[in-house]
Scaffold this active site. Structure first.
Site, PDB file in Angstrom:
ATOM      1  N   ASN A   9       0.910  -1.211   0.278  1.00  0.00           N
ATOM      2  CA  ASN A   9       0.358  -0.612   0.056  1.00  0.00           C
ATOM      3  C   ASN A   9       0.719   1.087  -0.010  1.00  0.00           C
ATOM      4  O   ASN A   9       1.268   1.605   1.003  1.00  0.00           O
ATOM      5  CB  ASN A   9      -0.944   0.109   0.974  1.00  0.00           C
ATOM      6  N   LYS A  11       0.550   4.316  -0.254  1.00  0.00           N
ATOM      7  CA  LYS A  11      -0.955   5.454  -0.041  1.00  0.00           C
ATOM      8  C   LYS A  11      -0.593   6.855  -1.042  1.00  0.00           C
ATOM      9  O   LYS A  11       0.183   6.343  -2.319  1.00  0.00           O
ATOM     10  CB  LYS A  11      -0.003   5.835   1.713  1.00  0.00           C
ATOM     11  N   HIS A  95      -9.665   1.590   4.302  1.00  0.00           N
ATOM     12  CA  HIS A  95      -8.429   1.828   5.259  1.00  0.00           C
ATOM     13  C   HIS A  95      -8.268   2.947   5.834  1.00  0.00           C
ATOM     14  O   HIS A  95      -9.062   3.976   6.300  1.00  0.00           O
ATOM     15  CB  HIS A  95      -7.575   2.291   4.385  1.00  0.00           C
ATOM     16  N   GLU A  97      -6.896   4.920   7.600  1.00  0.00           N
ATOM     17  CA  GLU A  97      -6.750   6.542   7.117  1.00  0.00           C
ATOM     18  C   GLU A  97      -7.884   7.105   6.425  1.00  0.00           C
ATOM     19  O   GLU A  97      -8.485   8.207   7.033  1.00  0.00           O
ATOM     20  CB  GLU A  97      -5.614   6.757   5.977  1.00  0.00           C
ATOM     21  N   GLU A 167      -6.045  -5.159  10.604  1.00  0.00           N
ATOM     22  CA  GLU A 167      -5.135  -3.784  10.356  1.00  0.00           C
ATOM     23  C   GLU A 167      -5.267  -2.914  12.257  1.00  0.00           C
ATOM     24  O   GLU A 167      -6.513  -1.696  11.547  1.00  0.00           O
ATOM     25  CB  GLU A 167      -5.219  -2.492   9.210  1.00  0.00           C
ATOM     26  N   GLY A 173       1.969   2.832  10.736  1.00  0.00           N
ATOM     27  CA  GLY A 173       2.739   3.178  10.563  1.00  0.00           C
ATOM     28  C   GLY A 173       3.904   4.034  11.856  1.00  0.00           C
ATOM     29  O   GLY A 173       3.820   4.673  12.277  1.00  0.00           O
ATOM     30  N   SER A 213       2.740  -2.113  10.523  1.00  0.00           N
ATOM     31  CA  SER A 213       3.944  -2.164  10.474  1.00  0.00           C
ATOM     32  C   SER A 213       4.811  -3.664  10.490  1.00  0.00           C
ATOM     33  O   SER A 213       5.664  -3.945  10.500  1.00  0.00           O
ATOM     34  CB  SER A 213       4.441  -2.039  12.077  1.00  0.00           C
TER      35      SER A 213
HETATM   36  P1  PGA Z   1       2.357   0.591   7.628  1.00  0.00           P
HETATM   37  O1  PGA Z   1       1.210   0.921   7.341  1.00  0.00           O
HETATM   38  O2  PGA Z   1       3.432  -0.497   7.331  1.00  0.00           O
HETATM   39  O3  PGA Z   1       3.403   1.241   7.175  1.00  0.00           O
HETATM   40  O4  PGA Z   1       2.121   0.695   9.223  1.00  0.00           O
HETATM   41  C1  PGA Z   1       0.016  -0.628   6.723  1.00  0.00           C
HETATM   42  C2  PGA Z   1      -0.653  -0.562   5.997  1.00  0.00           C
HETATM   43  O5  PGA Z   1      -1.201   1.445   6.343  1.00  0.00           O
HETATM   44  O6  PGA Z   1      -1.368  -0.793   5.224  1.00  0.00           O
END
Ligand code: PGA
Length: 256
Positions: A9, A11, A95, A97, A167, A173, A213
């Site tokens: 992903n 983003k 997601h 976000e 998630e 993140g 992460s």
């Molecule tokens: P990350 O993000 O691996 O940077 O924690 C995962 C995601 O948002 O799908």
């Protein structure tokens, strides 16, 4: 046996140029990896170019969102048929976000999922609890609500073809991944609900992947847990070597 599913992903990272360079490199590195389903989710602007760069390879392409109407006066939105036509076969939906910053809810996730499936896109539906919800002992209740409302109206065949990404919001993140035990517990719960609501066959075929992460040094341990069928990788997917390491470490043990 479910094939491990590893998705990047990206983003809001990577220009078209950077995206194509990554895929060309990954294509060569991963050409012999046939026991992992590999998917890249670039920004909309790079979808077509990434689909062309990945053409006739073992790399699939995903969009990161969609709008549920086919077309119309919806400034700034992109529909499922448009995504399909741009060369993607997958789409990430709901997601955290999008839920936190752009108003996605379980109800809009449901409309988006329905639109994705109608356009024959494979949906990667994201669910997960916040830190506050986990600390309040609400994790399973939150997952149940997100699953029940998000998957409302879907049938067993559609569930079988779905990818659900667990998630936990506190792990995205932050560098703080769920422990393998926490992941296995949540995934087991999700699989149990799918079995209860959609039947054993659908529950056994649906991929439930972990996100939050994931890095080369924790991927194998997470993905080898029961009911963890792969990973949705954010930050660590932006570097081709790091992403390749993650997918290599997610291969079924016998193949590595
Ligand atoms: P990350 O993000 O691996 O940077 O924690 C995962 C995601 O948002 O799908």
């Amino acid at each position: 046996m479910r094939t491990p599913f590893i998705a990047a992903n990206w983003k809001m990272y990577k220009t078209v140029h950077e995206a194509v360079a990554f895929v060309k490199e990954l294509r060569v590195m991963a050409k012999d990896v046939h026991d992992v389903e590999i998917v890249i989710a670039p920004p909309f602007t790079a979808l077509r170019a990434v689909a062309d760069a990945a053409h006739a390879s073992n790399i699939g392409v995903a969009a990161q969102n969609l709008y549920w109407e086919r077309e119309g006066a919806f400034t700034g939105e992109v529909s499922a048929p448009m995504i399909k036509e741009a060369g993607a076969e997958y789409v990430i939906i709901g997601h955290s976000e999008r839920r936190r910053l752009f108003g996605d809810t379980d109800q809009t996730v449901n409309r988006k999922l329905t639109a994705a499936l109608a356009a024959h896109l494979t949906a990667i539906a994201c669910i997960g609890e916040t830190l506050e919800e986990r600390e309040g002992g609400q994790t399973f209740a939150v997952l149940d609500r997100q699953l029940k409302d998000g998957l409302d109206g879907l049938n067993a065949d559609q569930i079988a073809g779905l990818v659900i990404a667990y998630e936990p919001v506190w792990a995205i993140g932050t560098g703080r991944n769920a422990t393998p035990q926490q992941a296995a517990e949540a995934h087991g719960h999700i699989r149990g609900r799918l079995r209860q609501w959609f039947g054993g066959l659908a529950a056994d075929q649906c991929h439930v992947i972990y996100g939050g992460s994931v890095k080369p040094d924790n991927a194998r341990e997470l993905v080898s847990m029961p009911d963890v069928d792969g990973a949705l990788v954010g930050g660590a997917s932006l570097d081709v070597r790091s992403f390749f390491d993650i997918l290599t470490r997610s291969r079924p043990q016998a193949a590595v």
